[in-house]
Write a protein that holds these residues in place. Structure first.
Motif, PDB file in Angstrom:
ATOM      1  N   VAL A  61     -38.859  -8.081  62.702  1.00 14.39           N
ATOM      2  CA  VAL A  61     -38.341  -6.811  63.243  1.00 14.39           C
ATOM      3  C   VAL A  61     -37.435  -7.100  64.442  1.00 14.39           C
ATOM      4  O   VAL A  61     -36.360  -6.516  64.589  1.00 14.39           O
ATOM      5  CB  VAL A  61     -39.514  -5.897  63.661  1.00 14.39           C
ATOM      6  CG1 VAL A  61     -39.005  -4.708  64.442  1.00 14.39           C
ATOM      7  CG2 VAL A  61     -40.271  -5.432  62.434  1.00 14.39           C
ATOM      8  N   TYR A  62     -37.863  -8.051  65.285  1.00 17.72           N
ATOM      9  CA  TYR A  62     -37.038  -8.399  66.462  1.00 17.72           C
ATOM     10  C   TYR A  62     -35.677  -8.926  66.030  1.00 17.72           C
ATOM     11  O   TYR A  62     -34.636  -8.514  66.540  1.00 17.72           O
ATOM     12  CB  TYR A  62     -37.762  -9.442  67.330  1.00 17.72           C
ATOM     13  CG  TYR A  62     -36.830 -10.139  68.279  1.00 17.72           C
ATOM     14  CD1 TYR A  62     -36.201  -9.429  69.299  1.00 17.72           C
ATOM     15  CD2 TYR A  62     -36.545 -11.489  68.148  1.00 17.72           C
ATOM     16  CE1 TYR A  62     -35.321 -10.046  70.151  1.00 17.72           C
ATOM     17  CE2 TYR A  62     -35.662 -12.117  69.004  1.00 17.72           C
ATOM     18  CZ  TYR A  62     -35.053 -11.390  70.002  1.00 17.72           C
ATOM     19  OH  TYR A  62     -34.164 -11.999  70.841  1.00 17.72           O
ATOM     20  N   THR A 112     -33.401  -6.256  64.810  1.00 15.07           N
ATOM     21  CA  THR A 112     -32.958  -5.224  65.769  1.00 15.07           C
ATOM     22  C   THR A 112     -32.545  -5.819  67.101  1.00 15.07           C
ATOM     23  O   THR A 112     -32.479  -5.108  68.083  1.00 15.07           O
ATOM     24  CB  THR A 112     -34.110  -4.222  66.028  1.00 15.07           C
ATOM     25  OG1 THR A 112     -35.215  -4.936  66.587  1.00 15.07           O
ATOM     26  CG2 THR A 112     -34.550  -3.521  64.771  1.00 15.07           C
ATOM     27  N   ARG A 113     -32.269  -7.124  67.148  1.00  9.67           N
ATOM     28  CA  ARG A 113     -32.155  -7.773  68.464  1.00  9.67           C
ATOM     29  C   ARG A 113     -30.998  -7.262  69.317  1.00  9.67           C
ATOM     30  O   ARG A 113     -31.020  -7.420  70.528  1.00  9.67           O
ATOM     31  CB  ARG A 113     -32.088  -9.286  68.316  1.00  9.67           C
ATOM     32  CG  ARG A 113     -30.904  -9.791  67.560  1.00  9.67           C
ATOM     33  CD  ARG A 113     -30.934 -11.294  67.474  1.00  9.67           C
ATOM     34  NE  ARG A 113     -29.807 -11.715  66.689  1.00  9.67           N
ATOM     35  CZ  ARG A 113     -29.855 -12.554  65.683  1.00  9.67           C
ATOM     36  NH1 ARG A 113     -30.980 -13.102  65.375  1.00  9.67           N
ATOM     37  NH2 ARG A 113     -28.781 -12.863  65.005  1.00  9.67           N
ATOM     38  N   ARG A 114     -29.951  -6.703  68.734  1.00  9.58           N
ATOM     39  CA  ARG A 114     -28.890  -6.126  69.565  1.00  9.58           C
ATOM     40  C   ARG A 114     -29.042  -4.619  69.701  1.00  9.58           C
ATOM     41  O   ARG A 114     -28.170  -3.949  70.221  1.00  9.58           O
ATOM     42  CB  ARG A 114     -27.506  -6.436  68.985  1.00  9.58           C
ATOM     43  CG  ARG A 114     -27.114  -7.899  68.951  1.00  9.58           C
ATOM     44  CD  ARG A 114     -27.204  -8.583  70.316  1.00  9.58           C
ATOM     45  NE  ARG A 114     -26.448  -7.921  71.360  1.00  9.58           N
ATOM     46  CZ  ARG A 114     -25.247  -8.299  71.767  1.00  9.58           C
ATOM     47  NH1 ARG A 114     -24.654  -9.313  71.227  1.00  9.58           N
ATOM     48  NH2 ARG A 114     -24.632  -7.684  72.741  1.00  9.58           N
ATOM     49  N   GLY A 115     -30.138  -4.063  69.225  1.00 11.67           N
ATOM     50  CA  GLY A 115     -30.316  -2.615  69.260  1.00 11.67           C
ATOM     51  C   GLY A 115     -29.511  -2.001  68.119  1.00 11.67           C
ATOM     52  O   GLY A 115     -28.342  -2.310  67.943  1.00 11.67           O
ATOM     53  N   THR A 116     -30.138  -1.177  67.313  1.00 15.42           N
ATOM     54  CA  THR A 116     -29.434  -0.569  66.177  1.00 15.42           C
ATOM     55  C   THR A 116     -29.388   0.935  66.373  1.00 15.42           C
ATOM     56  O   THR A 116     -30.013   1.475  67.286  1.00 15.42           O
ATOM     57  CB  THR A 116     -30.191  -0.871  64.864  1.00 15.42           C
ATOM     58  OG1 THR A 116     -31.484  -0.255  64.976  1.00 15.42           O
ATOM     59  CG2 THR A 116     -30.371  -2.357  64.640  1.00 15.42           C
ATOM     60  N   LEU A 158     -43.435  -9.033  63.205  1.00 16.89           N
ATOM     61  CA  LEU A 158     -42.854  -8.578  64.476  1.00 16.89           C
ATOM     62  C   LEU A 158     -41.605  -9.383  64.819  1.00 16.89           C
ATOM     63  O   LEU A 158     -40.613  -8.840  65.302  1.00 16.89           O
ATOM     64  CB  LEU A 158     -43.895  -8.701  65.591  1.00 16.89           C
ATOM     65  CG  LEU A 158     -44.958  -7.611  65.606  1.00 16.89           C
ATOM     66  CD1 LEU A 158     -46.045  -7.945  66.596  1.00 16.89           C
ATOM     67  CD2 LEU A 158     -44.332  -6.275  65.950  1.00 16.89           C
ATOM     68  N   CYS A 175     -48.771 -10.684  60.966  1.00 20.68           N
ATOM     69  CA  CYS A 175     -48.382  -9.658  61.946  1.00 20.68           C
ATOM     70  C   CYS A 175     -47.318 -10.214  62.889  1.00 20.68           C
ATOM     71  O   CYS A 175     -46.301  -9.569  63.162  1.00 20.68           O
ATOM     72  CB  CYS A 175     -49.632  -9.221  62.703  1.00 20.68           C
ATOM     73  SG  CYS A 175     -49.327  -8.069  63.996  1.00 20.68           S
ATOM     74  N   ILE A 176     -47.537 -11.447  63.375  1.00 18.94           N
ATOM     75  CA  ILE A 176     -46.577 -12.061  64.298  1.00 18.94           C
ATOM     76  C   ILE A 176     -45.244 -12.300  63.587  1.00 18.94           C
ATOM     77  O   ILE A 176     -44.169 -12.007  64.133  1.00 18.94           O
ATOM     78  CB  ILE A 176     -47.159 -13.372  64.868  1.00 18.94           C
ATOM     79  CG1 ILE A 176     -48.320 -13.047  65.808  1.00 18.94           C
ATOM     80  CG2 ILE A 176     -46.090 -14.175  65.594  1.00 18.94           C
ATOM     81  CD1 ILE A 176     -49.115 -14.235  66.270  1.00 18.94           C
ATOM     82  N   VAL A 222     -34.634   6.540  67.646  1.00 21.93           N
ATOM     83  CA  VAL A 222     -36.070   6.673  67.920  1.00 21.93           C
ATOM     84  C   VAL A 222     -36.297   6.765  69.435  1.00 21.93           C
ATOM     85  O   VAL A 222     -37.086   7.589  69.910  1.00 21.93           O
ATOM     86  CB  VAL A 222     -36.851   5.483  67.314  1.00 21.93           C
ATOM     87  CG1 VAL A 222     -38.302   5.513  67.760  1.00 21.93           C
ATOM     88  CG2 VAL A 222     -36.770   5.522  65.800  1.00 21.93           C
ATOM     89  N   ALA A 266     -30.792   3.008  64.558  1.00 19.46           N
ATOM     90  CA  ALA A 266     -32.149   3.527  64.323  1.00 19.46           C
ATOM     91  C   ALA A 266     -33.000   3.393  65.584  1.00 19.46           C
ATOM     92  O   ALA A 266     -33.686   4.350  65.978  1.00 19.46           O
ATOM     93  CB  ALA A 266     -32.802   2.766  63.172  1.00 19.46           C
ATOM     94  N   THR A 267     -32.950   2.217  66.235  1.00 24.45           N
ATOM     95  CA  THR A 267     -33.767   2.039  67.444  1.00 24.45           C
ATOM     96  C   THR A 267     -33.336   3.023  68.524  1.00 24.45           C
ATOM     97  O   THR A 267     -34.152   3.575  69.238  1.00 24.45           O
ATOM     98  CB  THR A 267     -33.671   0.599  67.988  1.00 24.45           C
ATOM     99  OG1 THR A 267     -32.332   0.327  68.379  1.00 24.45           O
ATOM    100  CG2 THR A 267     -34.153  -0.415  66.989  1.00 24.45           C
ATOM    101  N   ARG A 268     -32.025   3.244  68.593  1.00 24.03           N
ATOM    102  CA  ARG A 268     -31.540   4.188  69.619  1.00 24.03           C
ATOM    103  C   ARG A 268     -31.969   5.615  69.307  1.00 24.03           C
ATOM    104  O   ARG A 268     -32.303   6.379  70.197  1.00 24.03           O
ATOM    105  CB  ARG A 268     -30.018   4.115  69.721  1.00 24.03           C
ATOM    106  CG  ARG A 268     -29.547   2.806  70.297  1.00 24.03           C
ATOM    107  CD  ARG A 268     -28.096   2.901  70.606  1.00 24.03           C
ATOM    108  NE  ARG A 268     -27.470   1.589  70.666  1.00 24.03           N
ATOM    109  CZ  ARG A 268     -26.247   1.390  71.071  1.00 24.03           C
ATOM    110  NH1 ARG A 268     -25.509   2.401  71.447  1.00 24.03           N
ATOM    111  NH2 ARG A 268     -25.735   0.189  71.113  1.00 24.03           N
TER     112      ARG A 268
END
Lengths: 167, 272
Positions: B23-24, B27-31, B20, B16-17, B37, B33-35
């Motif tokens: 995933v970080y 997406t660390r600069r923001g994608t 995660l 799990c860690i 959502v 998809a993250t925006r």
């Protein structure tokens, strides 16, 4: 079921943080409300429940920010787990533990969040890792109230169960 | 649900860690998809958030009023009722004047900018302590686009980060991901103002080692990035220092305090 409960708690905390806290700043600082239910669940129900609550509320935080995912989830999960390790204190001792845990958690989560931002390419100075005393104190002062709220609910449930068992 | 045995549980937690962290990293600069959502989530809670914000503002105003009443009662009990009425009238008038002044300032800024803008009301501040942002009640349906500059009468507030149909999140200047091209209004030195993830604090890196910047100088947008119009107030220099590389950097306070802003202007841009 419990995930839905934690999600509802997180949603309420995030909404209050975004919409109500800005109207109740002290020395220009607001508390870290979403961390408080995580601390309370950890202290009352132990490591596993604390980590679950932290994971769900942290994931919601990540989702609402639109930045990197996973940071809030991991940090809040670790906070819930760590607070669960402190579970077991009773009475006034537990309130003091809640105050200390909430203050430390607020400072550490903020610092780790900023460190992750920095690791991701953000240009943040190291001094930003140090939180303002008002922010830490404000969060810590609210912790006993949130703990009492959750404790009251848990006690109420336990009494209802006992009464039902007697009948 | 039955709990898995100890070793299996440890493996699950580690997995799990690791997941995660993966995933970080992804997406660390923001994608996009993250925006998307985040925008959808913001849109879903927008009505509740707006209602809460307005209710809290109303209560905060009332609390301030009640506090002033209690104070008056202690000082001049005999004139309490009369004083309360007078104060209430004054408060109302002041609020009206203040609102009028704010709206006039926004209107003047809008006329000065000579570019299409959307006026928006602030309905929320960031839910996380490491992410400096605010939420406005205008979104894609109103012409707000991601990356658009956001201004207030005092100067630059930030730029739009995520856009939902009827709300948008604004990344504030103090956000650790934020950077704005600036110019020292006195000496003309060019630099970039970077957020520090601390409310009301910026670090400004100047491009020239001979930049003659002084504490107290006003920094305005340079217009070089093509995002912000030139000449808008950004910050005031607090202290100047020279790094080991010889480049001049400065600590600065943003011109606009986002906790005091109620109305902003979003410059209409063609979009990313």
């Amino acid at each position: 079921m419990r995930i839905a409960v934690y999600a509802a708690m997180g949603l309420v905390a995030l909404l209050l943080q975004a919409a109500v806290v800005p109207h109740a700043l002290v020395f220009g600082q607001g508390p870290a409300l979403p961390i408080l239910p995580v601390v309370a669940v950890g202290l009352l129900y132990g490591t596993s429940e604390g980590a679950w609550a932290g994971g769900v509320i942290g994931a919601l935080t990540d989702l609402f920010l639109g930045g990197a995912w996973g940071v809030g989830t991991l940090l809040y999960m670790a906070t819930g787990y760590a607070c669960g390790r402190l579970a077991g204190a009773r009475g006034g001792g537990r309130l003091l533990v809640a105050v200390a845990a909430a203050g430390v958690a607020a400072a550490v989560v903020r610092a780790a969040g900023i460190a992750a931002l920095r690791a991701g390419g953000g240009h943040v100075s190291l001094s930003a890792l140090v939180p303002s005393p008002a922010y830490v104190a404000y969060t810590a002062v609210l912790a006993p109230f949130v703990l009492a709220l959750f404790d009251g609910r848990a006690t109420g449930r336990r009494r209802r169960r006992e009464r039902a068992a007697r009948l | 649900m039955e709990r898995p045995p100890g070793p299996l549980r440890t493996v699950l937690v580690v997995l799990c860690i690791v997941a995660l962290l993966g995933v970080y990293v992804a997406t660390r600069r923001g994608t996009a998809a993250t925006r998307r959502v985040a925008a959808a989530a913001a849109q879903a809670v927008a009505p509740a958030q707006t209602a809460l914000w307005r209710a809290a503002a109303w209560v905060a105003g009332d609390v301030a009023y009640v506090q002033s009443l209690v104070h008056a009662e202690r000082e001049v009990a005999r004139l309490k009722a009369e004083l309360a009425q007078a104060r209430f009238a004054v408060l109302r008038e002041r609020a009206a004047v203040s609102q009028d002044r704010t709206l006039r300032a926004v209107l003047h800024l809008r006329q000065d900018l000579a570019m299409p803008t959307v006026a928006a009301e602030v309905v929320g501040l960031s839910p996380a302590s490491w992410w400096e942002s605010l939420t406005i009640d205008r979104g894609g349906a109103d012409g707000v686009t991601a990356g658009a500059p956001v201004l207030a009468p005092g100067g630059v507030v930030g730029r739009v980060w995520t856009v939902a149909p009827h709300t948008a999140a604004v990344m504030l200047l103090a956000n650790g991901e934020s950077g704005v091209g600036v110019m020292d209004a006195r000496s003309g030195a060019l630099g970039v103002a970077l957020g520090d993830s601390v409310p009301q604090r910026l670090t400004v890196d100047f491009f020239s080692p001979t930049a003659a910047v002084r504490a107290g100088d006003e920094l305005v947008t340079s217009g070089l990035g093509g995002v912000f119009p030139r000449g808008l107030p950004v910050a005031r220099v607090d202290a100047v220092s020279q790094g080991p590389t010889g480049l001049v950097s400065a600590a600065a306070t943003p011109a606009v305090d986002p906790t005091t802003v109620s109305t902003v202007l979003v410059v209409e841009t063609p979009g990313p």
